[in-house]
Design an enzyme around this catalytic site. Structure first.
Site, PDB file in Angstrom:
ATOM      1  N   SER A  80       0.892  -1.139   0.028  1.00  0.00           N
ATOM      2  CA  SER A  80      -0.100   0.213   0.028  1.00  0.00           C
ATOM      3  C   SER A  80       0.959   1.276  -0.039  1.00  0.00           C
ATOM      4  CB  SER A  80      -1.132   0.034   1.389  1.00  0.00           C
ATOM      5  OG  SER A  80      -2.022   0.803   1.342  1.00  0.00           O
TER       6      SER A  80
ATOM      7  N   ASP B 182      -8.695  -6.357  -4.992  1.00  0.00           N
ATOM      8  CA  ASP B 182      -8.340  -5.115  -4.263  1.00  0.00           C
ATOM      9  C   ASP B 182      -8.760  -3.967  -5.195  1.00  0.00           C
ATOM     10  OD1 ASP B 182      -7.092  -2.829  -3.201  1.00  0.00           O
ATOM     11  OD2 ASP B 182      -5.015  -3.675  -3.366  1.00  0.00           O
TER      12      ASP B 182
ATOM     13  N   HIS C 279      -8.138  -5.037  -0.233  1.00  0.00           N
ATOM     14  CA  HIS C 279      -6.589  -4.389  -0.144  1.00  0.00           C
ATOM     15  C   HIS C 279      -5.868  -4.957   0.982  1.00  0.00           C
ATOM     16  CE1 HIS C 279      -3.831  -1.314  -0.790  1.00  0.00           C
ATOM     17  NE2 HIS C 279      -3.946  -0.893   0.200  1.00  0.00           N
TER      18      HIS C 279
END
Length: 388
Positions: A159, A324, A357
């Site tokens: 991320s 995601d 995610h």
């Protein structure tokens, strides 16, 4: 009272954070200057003789330097990537010297808005400058200097951590041999910026925010932080994962006809928000989400991502997850294309995982085996003394 510590053969075990103090001013991209600051960090494993086995782990939004292991006085406080980093794990601390660092602007001991401003003797609060991913890389490079590490075997993150790994290859191309970019993106989509803005507005419109100087008023904008966390948490999970975990399960046998908790998912989100508001700083949240918004290495090159990578020398492992929707596989493929345009060595994997995610934090066996295989390759490079 004696504290019973968990016994895990594959854990780095009890760890202790370290403090690195810097007095050389740090020029930030905004033009502001931090005249002195400190970074909190942790290390796992042993640095080898030629210091070629160092791995930097970059954290995402609400994480910290506490990547693996636990604290002796708080054994339930387990590192946020403990399932990835440790003896015999994908990032094997029997082979690698792993460093986790809390970024500038954080709220876990590194200099940030809750720190004391030496000029006033009060918390920085709203006066703490806006920070960027480039600023974090610059500070991390200074920590590497302090530890005597000229070149990282790998810089890794998921991320927002993935964005830092990318930035390392651009700003410090000769100091990183490999970049492991997981659930990343070359810049935020408009929708992602919009989510961040709604979260920030929830905080800034909280009556207890006081323009960011809530410490001076003896308050905390907990309501705003709770809502911000609830919004964020929804985006970290896929629809399928939420349905599988919560469905439309009611807490009672029928609707209660009020605006308190009826559904299990409501209870979960409120719990996550409450917990987050007790340990995370609102000013830090504002700054980290802004750093996410501002990340765009192609911006200096007329929007051409391929040109942004022209000086990169690292090998890359890029990983995305099918479910995601916040940092979709298409965004990772943009990075892969730009790297291939520059004839970089790239391994790309798209993991079929239902978790959204947050999959980069979870125990998907294919994902962990992939990362482990890549790091085994790096270990062999080190053993044979090969240089990228």
């Amino acid at each position: 009272m004696k504290i019973e510590l968990p016994i895990q053969a594959d854990s780095v075990g009890p760890v202790a954070p370290k403090v690195a103090q810097f007095t050389t001013p740090l020029q930030l991209r905004s033009g502001a200057v931090l005249r002195d600051y400190q970074l909190m960090y942790e290390t796992y494993g042993e640095l080898n003789a030629d210091k070629s086995n160092a791995v930097l782990i970059c954290h995402a939004l609400n994480a910290s330097h506490h990547v693996a292991g636990w604290y002796a006085d708080d054994p339930k406080n387990i590192g946020w990537w403990d399932n990835m980093v440790g003896p015999g794990k994908s990032v094997d601390t029997n082979r690698f010297y792993v460093i986790g660092v809390n970024n500038i602007g954080g709220c876990h001991g590194t200099t940030g808005p809750t720190s004391t401003d030496p000029a006033t003797g009060k918390p920085y609060g709203a006066s703490f400058p806006i920070v960027t991913v480039e600023d974090w890389v610059a500070a991390q490079a200074r920590l590497a200097d302090l530890l005597g590490i000229e070149r990282f075997c790998a810089v890794m993150g998921g991320s927002l951590g993935a964005m830092q790994a990318v930035q390392w290859t651009i700003d410090q191309p000769k100091r990183v041999a490999h970049a492991i970019v997981i659930a990343g993106a070359p810049k935020l989509s408009t929708q992602n910026i919009a989510f961040n803005e709604v979260a920030r507005q929830a905080i800034m419109t909280d009556p207890d925010f006081h323009g960011g100087n809530y410490h001076e008023h003896g308050t905390l904008p907990r309501r705003g932080l709770r809502i911000a966390r609830m919004i964020g948490h929804i985006t970290y999970l896929s629809d399928d994962a939420m349905m599988e975990r919560f469905g439309r399960v009611l807490r009672a046998d029928d609707f209660s006809f009020h605006f308190e908790v009826d559904f299990e998912v409501e209870s979960y989100l409120r719990y996550q928000g409450e917990k987050f508001a007790e340990y995370f700083d609102a000013n830090t949240y504002l700054r980290i989400t802004r750093a996410l918004d501002y990340f765009d290495p192609a911006m200096k090159h007329g929007g051409d991502l391929s040109r942004a990578f022209k000086d990169a020398e690292a090998g890359f492992l890029v990983v995305s997850f099918t479910s995601d929707w916040r940092f979709s596989p298409a965004r990772s493929r943009e990075i892969v294309k730009a790297l291939l345009d520059n004839r970089r060595d790239v391994t790309y994997a798209e993991i079929d995982a239902p978790h959204g995610h947050d999959a980069f934090l979870l125990d998907d066996p294919h994902y962990h085996e992939l990362v482990g295989a890549y790091f085994l390759r790096l270990a062999r490079e080190i053993e044979h003394g090969s240089k990228r």
